[in-house]
Each structure stands twice: as C-alpha cells, then as structure tokens.
Design a protein around this motif. Structure first.
Motif, PDB file in Angstrom:
ATOM      1  N   MET A   1       0.846  -1.201   0.000  1.00 10.90           N
ATOM      2  CA  MET A   1       0.000   0.000   0.000  1.00 10.90           C
ATOM      3  C   MET A   1       0.880   1.248   0.000  1.00 10.90           C
ATOM      4  SD  MET A   1      -3.110  -0.943   2.522  1.00 10.90           S
ATOM      5  CE  MET A   1      -4.147  -2.342   2.151  1.00 10.90           C
ATOM      6  N   SER A   2       0.438   2.229  -0.747  1.00  2.00           N
ATOM      7  CA  SER A   2       1.244   3.440  -0.865  1.00  2.00           C
ATOM      8  C   SER A   2       1.129   4.295   0.376  1.00  2.00           C
ATOM      9  CB  SER A   2       0.781   4.239  -2.085  1.00  2.00           C
ATOM     10  OG  SER A   2      -0.538   4.665  -1.894  1.00  2.00           O
ATOM     11  N   GLN A   3       2.180   4.992   0.685  1.00  2.00           N
ATOM     12  CA  GLN A   3       2.195   5.891   1.848  1.00  2.00           C
ATOM     13  C   GLN A   3       1.993   7.316   1.371  1.00  2.00           C
ATOM     14  OE1 GLN A   3       2.125   5.730   5.020  1.00  2.00           O
ATOM     15  NE2 GLN A   3       2.252   7.945   5.150  1.00  2.00           N
ATOM     16  N   THR A   4       0.915   7.955   1.879  1.00  2.00           N
ATOM     17  CA  THR A   4       0.611   9.312   1.430  1.00  2.00           C
ATOM     18  C   THR A   4       0.857  10.353   2.500  1.00  2.00           C
ATOM     19  OG1 THR A   4      -1.684   9.066   2.132  1.00  2.00           O
ATOM     20  CG2 THR A   4      -1.155   8.438  -0.134  1.00  2.00           C
ATOM     21  N   ASP A   5       1.192   9.929   3.688  1.00  2.00           N
ATOM     22  CA  ASP A   5       1.334  10.869   4.802  1.00  2.00           C
ATOM     23  C   ASP A   5       2.748  11.437   4.818  1.00  2.00           C
ATOM     24  OD1 ASP A   5       1.058  12.266   7.091  1.00  2.00           O
ATOM     25  OD2 ASP A   5       1.070  10.538   8.435  1.00  2.00           O
ATOM     26  N   ALA A   6       2.832  12.764   4.797  1.00  2.00           N
ATOM     27  CA  ALA A   6       4.129  13.428   4.723  1.00  2.00           C
ATOM     28  C   ALA A   6       4.957  13.245   5.979  1.00  2.00           C
ATOM     29  CB  ALA A   6       3.923  14.914   4.440  1.00  2.00           C
ATOM     30  N   HIS A   7       4.304  12.887   7.123  1.00  2.00           N
ATOM     31  CA  HIS A   7       5.059  12.849   8.374  1.00  2.00           C
ATOM     32  C   HIS A   7       5.805  11.533   8.571  1.00  2.00           C
ATOM     33  CE1 HIS A   7       2.151  10.118  10.106  1.00  2.00           C
ATOM     34  NE2 HIS A   7       1.170  10.980   9.961  1.00  2.00           N
ATOM     35  N   SER A   8       5.714  10.579   7.634  1.00  2.00           N
ATOM     36  CA  SER A   8       6.323   9.275   7.875  1.00  2.00           C
ATOM     37  C   SER A   8       6.743   8.635   6.565  1.00  2.00           C
ATOM     38  CB  SER A   8       5.326   8.368   8.612  1.00  2.00           C
ATOM     39  OG  SER A   8       5.835   7.059   8.692  1.00  2.00           O
ATOM     40  N   ASP A   9       7.790   7.793   6.640  1.00  2.00           N
ATOM     41  CA  ASP A   9       8.222   7.011   5.489  1.00  2.00           C
ATOM     42  C   ASP A   9       7.813   5.551   5.626  1.00  2.00           C
ATOM     43  OD1 ASP A   9       9.463   9.190   4.270  1.00  2.00           O
ATOM     44  OD2 ASP A   9      11.277   8.904   5.478  1.00  2.00           O
ATOM     45  N   ILE A  10       6.882   5.260   6.537  1.00  2.00           N
ATOM     46  CA  ILE A  10       6.449   3.891   6.789  1.00  2.00           C
ATOM     47  C   ILE A  10       5.559   3.407   5.656  1.00  2.00           C
ATOM     48  CG2 ILE A  10       5.105   2.417   8.330  1.00  2.00           C
ATOM     49  CD1 ILE A  10       7.686   3.242   9.574  1.00  2.00           C
ATOM     50  N   ASP A  11       5.808   2.190   5.166  1.00  2.00           N
ATOM     51  CA  ASP A  11       4.908   1.494   4.250  1.00  2.00           C
ATOM     52  C   ASP A  11       4.312   0.315   5.002  1.00  2.00           C
ATOM     53  OD1 ASP A  11       5.147   3.028   1.901  1.00  2.00           O
ATOM     54  OD2 ASP A  11       7.075   2.087   1.465  1.00  2.00           O
ATOM     55  N   LEU A  12       2.981   0.254   5.034  1.00  2.00           N
ATOM     56  CA  LEU A  12       2.316  -0.827   5.758  1.00  2.00           C
ATOM     57  C   LEU A  12       2.126  -2.037   4.854  1.00  2.00           C
ATOM     58  CD1 LEU A  12      -0.528   0.901   7.810  1.00  2.00           C
ATOM     59  CD2 LEU A  12       1.778   0.312   8.531  1.00  2.00           C
ATOM     60  N   ASP A  13       2.447  -3.207   5.376  1.00  2.00           N
ATOM     61  CA  ASP A  13       2.108  -4.420   4.650  1.00  2.00           C
ATOM     62  C   ASP A  13       0.619  -4.684   4.836  1.00  2.00           C
ATOM     63  OD1 ASP A  13       1.693  -6.722   6.842  1.00  2.00           O
ATOM     64  OD2 ASP A  13       3.300  -5.376   7.506  1.00  2.00           O
ATOM     65  N   PRO A  14      -0.014  -5.434   3.927  1.00  2.00           N
ATOM     66  CA  PRO A  14      -1.473  -5.628   3.983  1.00  2.00           C
ATOM     67  C   PRO A  14      -1.967  -6.232   5.295  1.00  2.00           C
ATOM     68  CG  PRO A  14      -0.643  -6.291   1.844  1.00  2.00           C
ATOM     69  CD  PRO A  14       0.567  -6.027   2.700  1.00  2.00           C
ATOM     70  N   VAL A  15      -1.199  -7.145   5.870  1.00  2.00           N
ATOM     71  CA  VAL A  15      -1.652  -7.799   7.101  1.00  2.00           C
ATOM     72  C   VAL A  15      -1.679  -6.801   8.256  1.00  2.00           C
ATOM     73  CG1 VAL A  15      -1.134  -9.580   8.804  1.00  2.00           C
ATOM     74  CG2 VAL A  15      -0.880 -10.079   6.359  1.00  2.00           C
ATOM     75  N   THR A  16      -0.597  -6.045   8.425  1.00  2.00           N
ATOM     76  CA  THR A  16      -0.557  -5.061   9.501  1.00  2.00           C
ATOM     77  C   THR A  16      -1.651  -4.019   9.325  1.00  2.00           C
ATOM     78  OG1 THR A  16       1.834  -5.358   9.728  1.00  2.00           O
ATOM     79  CG2 THR A  16       0.884  -3.364  10.682  1.00  2.00           C
ATOM     80  N   PHE A  17      -1.864  -3.602   8.075  1.00  2.00           N
ATOM     81  CA  PHE A  17      -2.922  -2.629   7.821  1.00  2.00           C
ATOM     82  C   PHE A  17      -4.277  -3.165   8.261  1.00  2.00           C
ATOM     83  CE2 PHE A  17      -6.314  -1.307   4.875  1.00  2.00           C
ATOM     84  CZ  PHE A  17      -6.432   0.013   5.271  1.00  2.00           C
ATOM     85  N   GLU A  18      -4.616  -4.398   7.883  1.00  2.00           N
ATOM     86  CA  GLU A  18      -5.925  -4.957   8.231  1.00  2.00           C
ATOM     87  C   GLU A  18      -6.060  -5.148   9.738  1.00  2.00           C
ATOM     88  OE1 GLU A  18      -8.696  -5.463   6.749  1.00  2.00           O
ATOM     89  OE2 GLU A  18      -8.011  -4.796   4.790  1.00  2.00           O
ATOM     90  N   LYS A 218       0.033   6.106  12.992  1.00  2.00           N
ATOM     91  CA  LYS A 218      -0.394   7.299  12.266  1.00  2.00           C
ATOM     92  C   LYS A 218      -0.496   7.027  10.764  1.00  2.00           C
ATOM     93  CE  LYS A 218       2.401  10.557  13.817  1.00  2.00           C
ATOM     94  NZ  LYS A 218       2.927  11.877  14.215  1.00  2.00           N
ATOM     95  N   THR A 219       0.390   6.192  10.265  1.00  2.00           N
ATOM     96  CA  THR A 219       0.279   5.800   8.859  1.00  2.00           C
ATOM     97  C   THR A 219      -1.004   5.016   8.622  1.00  2.00           C
ATOM     98  OG1 THR A 219       2.687   5.730   8.590  1.00  2.00           O
ATOM     99  CG2 THR A 219       1.368   4.487   7.010  1.00  2.00           C
ATOM    100  N   ALA A 220      -1.363   4.150   9.563  1.00  2.00           N
ATOM    101  CA  ALA A 220      -2.607   3.386   9.442  1.00  2.00           C
ATOM    102  C   ALA A 220      -3.833   4.300   9.461  1.00  2.00           C
ATOM    103  CB  ALA A 220      -2.701   2.357  10.566  1.00  2.00           C
ATOM    104  N   PHE A 221      -3.750   5.400  10.222  1.00  2.00           N
ATOM    105  CA  PHE A 221      -4.831   6.382  10.177  1.00  2.00           C
ATOM    106  C   PHE A 221      -5.054   6.852   8.733  1.00  2.00           C
ATOM    107  CE2 PHE A 221      -4.379   8.332  14.740  1.00  2.00           C
ATOM    108  CZ  PHE A 221      -4.887   7.164  15.275  1.00  2.00           C
ATOM    109  N   ASP A 222      -3.961   7.285   8.108  1.00  2.00           N
ATOM    110  CA  ASP A 222      -4.074   7.833   6.758  1.00  2.00           C
ATOM    111  C   ASP A 222      -4.449   6.767   5.741  1.00  2.00           C
ATOM    112  OD1 ASP A 222      -3.441  10.517   7.421  1.00  2.00           O
ATOM    113  OD2 ASP A 222      -1.337   9.969   7.585  1.00  2.00           O
TER     114      ASP A 222
END
Length: 657
Positions: A1-18, A218-222
């Motif tokens: 999943m793409s990261q759109t939040d300017a405050h972080s460089d974290i990319d979430l894998d699908p499992v962690t996101f869900e 915070k990335t999961a929020f976005d």
C-alpha cells in the motif's frame, strides 16, 4: 500500500494494515459497550449514541459498527471546530463537551464528549462520544419545543467547553450545565459514562502505539482513509455518469399558508465522484424541523452509504461525496433558527430522496420511502405511591415500515432510517421509570404501502397516564400530509399523528407536531407509525401473497380488494382459512385499472364531502383519490392536495401507463 502521509516514510504491509484497521473499529465498539453498560439515560441505553476515532486534524478515522446514521458525517465537523476553538490550549487530560448544532453538529440533545490523545507530548488523535441526552433544558420536557422561534427557546446550547482541564474535573462547569436540565443526576451520569468511554479508547489506542510504533499507527490512520476513498472511487467509476433529480416534502410551514415545503435534491455522478446539490430547496421554515449544514451533510452521506453497505465509513468517503447546501434554506438553517426536530423534518426527506435516485442507478438495491421518525415525549411529577413527588421524563420512539424493494417486501417494524441501530425500548423498563402504562404495541393492519412488493408494516403504540401531576406531552414527527410514498407504481402508507383521549372526553387528533399539551391521570394516547411505501404496481402482486398478508393481519380483506384488486372470502378466520375468488379478482383488477387515473382527477372538494359523510375513509383519500385533508376537521387542503397528486403522478401513475 502506498504511503501518502508526509510525516512518515512507513509502508504498511497488507496484514498489519488490516489488523490495525480492525483494531480501530474494535476500539470504537469498546466505547459503545462502555456507554451502554454505564449510562444513566434510558434513551442512551437503547443505543441513541455513536462514537468515533478522529486523527489529530479532526478527520474521522473510524466509526463504530452500530452507530446512528444521523451522527455519521457530523462528528468530524464537531472535532475540527473544537480543535480550532482550543488551538494553543490543548493539553493531556483535557476533555471537551459541545452540542452546538451550528458547529457542524445535529441538534442540542446530541452532546459530544471529546478527549485529545497525546503520545510523547504530541497530539495524535481525538476519541469522541456522542450521546442523545433525554433533556437539555428549555420549556418542554425533552427539549422539543415546537413553539420555539429560535434556539434560545429550545434548550441549552453548549459551545466547546473544557469539562476536564489537565485532568481536573471542572465541577462548577458541569454543575452549571446539568442544573439547567431535567433529571440532572441522569445527565451527570451520562456525562461520566461518555467521558469514561473516551478514556478507554485512549487507553486502547496507546496500547496499539506501544505495540506497533507511533509512525505505524499514524500511517494506518491515513491508509484507512485512503482505503475508503479508493474503494468508493472504484465503485463510482463503474457507474454511468449522469444527473438525477427528485423532491421530497415536509408537511408545511406554520408561518405560511398550507402547502408542502420542498426539499429538492440533485445528484450528479462525474467519473469517480458524486455531488449533491440541494439549491432548489425552500427557505427555512417557522418551526424546528429545519436542518443545519452538518445534519444535512450527514443525510447525504448516510443515504449514499445505504447503497454501498460494505464500504467502511470515515473521512475518506467525504473526499468522494460532497454537497452544496445553501445557507438560508430548510437544509442549512442559520443561527439562531430552531433545528431540534431536524431529523424528523429535513433530514429523513433528504435520505429518502437519495434512496429514490440511487434506486435508478442501482435498481437491484431499489427501495421506496421509509416511515418517518417520530418522538413522543412526556414529563411532569410522578405521583405513584413509590415515586411520590419525583420528576419523570418519558421519551419514546417507535419502529415502523421501510419501503418495498425490487423483488422483496419492505422490512416490518424496523428502526427509522436515521438510526437503524436504535433498539425498541423495553415497555417494562418504561413502566418502571415513569407513570405511563403501555396499553398496546402491535403491527398496524393496512399500514404498509401497497405494491407488487408491499412496504413493511408500521406499528401502533398506545399508553395511559397513571398517577401524575403538572404533566405535559409533546410530539415531533411529520408526514401527516406528505404521506410515506411508493415507487415504480407503488402506493403510500398511512398518515402519522397522535390521538389523545381525555379521561372524560372523546378522541382528538393532535397532528404530528405540538408541545406542552397538558395531560392528566387517566388520559390515553395512541399513535401509528406508517408502513413503508409500496414498490411496483399493486395490481401485479401475486394474489397468494395478498392472501398470506390477510392471514398475517398485515392487510384487511377490505383493502385487499381496494388496493390490490384481490377478492378474498373468509372461510374460517380462527383457523386462518381464506380463499381467493380468482374470477372476481380478475374483474376487480380490470375495474381498478380502468378507473384509477380518473379517481385521481375527481374534484377534491367532492371527495372531501364524501369523506365527511362517512362514504370514504382516510386510506381511500390517500391511495385512491390523492386528496389530503386537515384530518381532525375534514377541511380540504387544496394546495397540499395538488402537490400530493403531482407526486403520485410522478411516482405511481407514470408507471401504470
């Protein structure tokens, strides 16, 4: 999943996101469990509340799984306004309270509690709880004052206030608020229950931060908002572009001559976005059925969401769906215009209009109009022996029928569309707490709008006053005249309204909106909720289905013939033995087809005279002749009748041809 939040460089894998997305939902649902187990108000106990998780900017990250529709689409506005109000003075341990309907909220009974959540001295989120308080002051028990010409005559309007300041409870502020409300102890109890719910949500959110890290959360929020936006855009992109338009109506404006108040809704699908324009709606009216911007936007979101039930709800949807709601109209009344009854007025009309337009776009989910929300409120002094001298507050709503659907009958005795998660209140609980004895609570025969697929059935509820003193009754509803309508040839349900019978008098129709009518021990009242509108031509309904409706007492033998053209003989009603006269049915249906358009063109006054003479009943006027009267006096409402007939022409007659 793409990261759109300017405050972080974290990319979430699908499992962690869900896992995190589901955890956010669970967090909000935990708030609901906390409130229901600890609230004082019987209204809140029966689920008139909602919760959400907002990010640090006030955007909604997640709503609960059983939230009330009218709160959807408003909680983020309240949060943003509150954060702006306290900008530069937001601290750990703060808790805010607000009910201001002109700051993006709904009405003054919906009290919001917000808690800013900090991690390492950084504001990362806000947990928010909204509960419908049964009373927030004003001249009418329940704070529904139909005579109000401004919010000053409705109840206590609360701007953003700190109710906890850096962890310190502001006793003076809280006491000032609840002292000006009936049953102050209950109000204080609900305040504490909602506040504790926000604390539990804060605790759970910080557990997630400790486990996954602040940047990941915070990335999961976005990503949660982006996820909803992406799904919604994909769904809309698959639909045809175009513009649709329809109208629904409030019964009238008491400040003007009789006639419907128009709520005009235009929907445009353009590529992957949906825009609603309500600019054609009438100006705000002279009672509390007006809506604010936030409430009408909520109706837009909730009405749209009904056709996309599997799409989660957060601020990501608000990037795809927007609305033009001109100030000064009935769908965006300015301060200080009264708006406490908005949900029974403009709100549900917007929702049902949206149902009609989406029924054309997605016919597999088509649905006719649902019954109108109604509230019956009573308050005074309880003089029962074990409660002598206590103040009481009885706050009731009923279930009713939803509209017939394409291929299915409407749902019977269901919560109003404004709050599908609402529970039907326990009669025993009400009778324990208040001096009102429920005399009946049952499905109303013939309340469902006739159609090939009939509407769901409405309900009748009656009550009798026991020992009481200084007591009054108020009612908030609509559609005594703009009766719940059908689609694709379907017919309307039944008019709403309250009938009051004095202990020493005759029944009297009080209508759908009134406040502070004195009531005494022994007085009785009853009111029906309409069934949903019918879907499709009722003459196309399977006669065997009509027979089953007669067996179930959903339809009477008389109206089976009048509305469906099905002639049924009662062989042994005690054994539910009924037979269809197929030859007479064919003849009856031919007769109705030949004459029904002519019935809708008959002189309204001559029809009214036949009603006053007892030759016709109320449903004959509504369903066959399209004539609307002031039901208590029998006076013809000429302009309302013309508008009602135009509505029937558009939604029913055009489909019969």
């Amino acid at each position: 999943m793409s990261q759109t939040d300017a405050h972080s460089d974290i990319d979430l894998d699908p499992v962690t996101f869900e896992v995190l997305r589901s955890s956010f939902t669970n967090l909000v649902d935990r708030m609901a469990e906390q409130i229901q187990r600890t609230c004082y108000s019987f209204v809140i106990y029966n689920r008139d509340f909602s919760n959400c998780l907002n990010d640090a900017e006030g955007n909604t990250v997640m709503q609960g799984s059983q939230d009330i529709a009218v709160h959807v689409g408003t909680l983020h506005y309240t949060c943003k306004e509150t954060l702006e109000y306290f900008e530069g003075n937001i601290n750990p341990g703060d808790v805010y309270i607000v009910n201001d309907p002109y700051l993006g909220a709904t009405h003054i009974n919906d009290v919001r509690i917000m808690r800013p959540v900090f991690y390492d001295d950084e504001l990362i989120a806000v947990t928010q709880s909204n509960g419908h308080w049964a009373d927030v002051g004003g001249p009418s028990p329940g704070s529904f004052n139909i005579e109000a010409n401004s919010h000053f005559a409705e109840g206590l309007r609360i701007p953003p206030l700190k109710i906890w300041d850096r962890g310190e409870f502001q006793d003076d502020v809280a006491n000032l608020l609840v002292t000006n409300m009936r049953l102050s102890e209950d109000r204080m109890g609900d305040l504490r229950a909602q506040t504790e719910a926000t604390r539990i949500a804060e605790e759970r959110l910080l557990e997630l931060v400790d486990k996954y890290g602040i940047d990941t959360v915070k990335t999961a929020f976005d990503e949660s908002k982006d996820y909803v936006e992406r799904i919604m855009r994909e769904r809309i992109r698959d639909l045809p572009d175009g513009t649709w338009r329809t109208q629904d109506y409030i019964d009238g404006d008491p400040a003007k001559e009789e006639g419907f108040v128009t709520i005009d809704v235009e929907m445009t699908i353009d590529d992957d976005e949906v825009h609603y324009d309500l600019s054609g709606s009438d100006e705000y009216i002279g009672n509390f059925l007006n809506s604010t911007y936030g409430t009408s936007f909520s109706a837009v979101i909730a009405g749209t969401k009904m056709f996309f039930p599997d799409v989660p709800l957060n601020s990501g949807m608000y990037r795809v769906v927007d609305a033009t709601l001109p100030e000064g109209t009935v769908v965006n009344a300015p301060e200080p215009v009264p708006v406490t009854g908005s949900v029974a007025g403009a709100y549900e009309k917007v929702m049902n209009a949206i149902f009609e337009m989406w029924s054309e776009v997605l016919p597999e989910r088509a649905m006719a109009c649902a019954f109108n929300l109604e509230y019956l409120l009573s308050g005074g002094t309880d003089r029962r022996p074990d409660r002598d001298g206590e103040e009481f507050m009885w706050y009731d709503w009923m279930a009713g029928g939803w509209g017939g659907r394409d291929g299915l009958d409407g749902a019977n005795a269901t919560a109003p569309v404004f709050g599908a998660g609402l529970a039907v209140q326990s009669l025993e609980g009400q009778e324990r707490d208040t001096p009102l004895l429920t005399s009946r609570h049952s499905i109303v025969t013939d309340s469902a709008g006739p159609g090939e697929f009939r509407g769901g059935c409405g309900v009748e509820k009656g009550g009798r006053l026991l020992e009481c003193e200084n007591s009054v009754i108020s009612y908030c509803s609509d559609r005594a005249y703009s009766v719940t309508w059908g689609l694709d040839g379907g017919l309307p349900g039944v008019p709403h309204g309250v009938t009051l019978t004095r202990a020493d008098g005759d029944p009297k129709d009080l209508g759908t909106v009134f406040s502070n009518r004195p009531i005494e021990t022994g007085d009785q009242f009853t009111r029906p909720s309409s069934g949903g509108g019918g879907f499709g031509d009722p003459l196309e309904r399977d006669p065997d289905a009509v027979r089953e409706d007669v067996i179930d007492d959903y339809v009477s033998i008389e109206r089976a013939a009048k509305d469906y053209g099905v002639v049924i003989d009662a062989i042994d009603p005690d054994l539910c033995e009924y037979e269809i006269d197929y030859e007479a049915t064919a003849a009856k249906r031919d007769h109705i087809r030949e004459h029904r358009e002519g019935w809708l063109e008959e002189d309204p006054e001559s029809v009214a005279e036949r009603y006053r003479a007892g030759e016709l009943d109320q449903l004959d006027l509504v369903r066959q002749y399209g004539v609307i009267l002031e039901w208590e006096t029998g006076e013809l409402l000429e302009r309302t009748t013309a508008q009602f007939r135009e509505m029937l022409e558009r939604r029913a007659v055009a489909e019969w041809r």
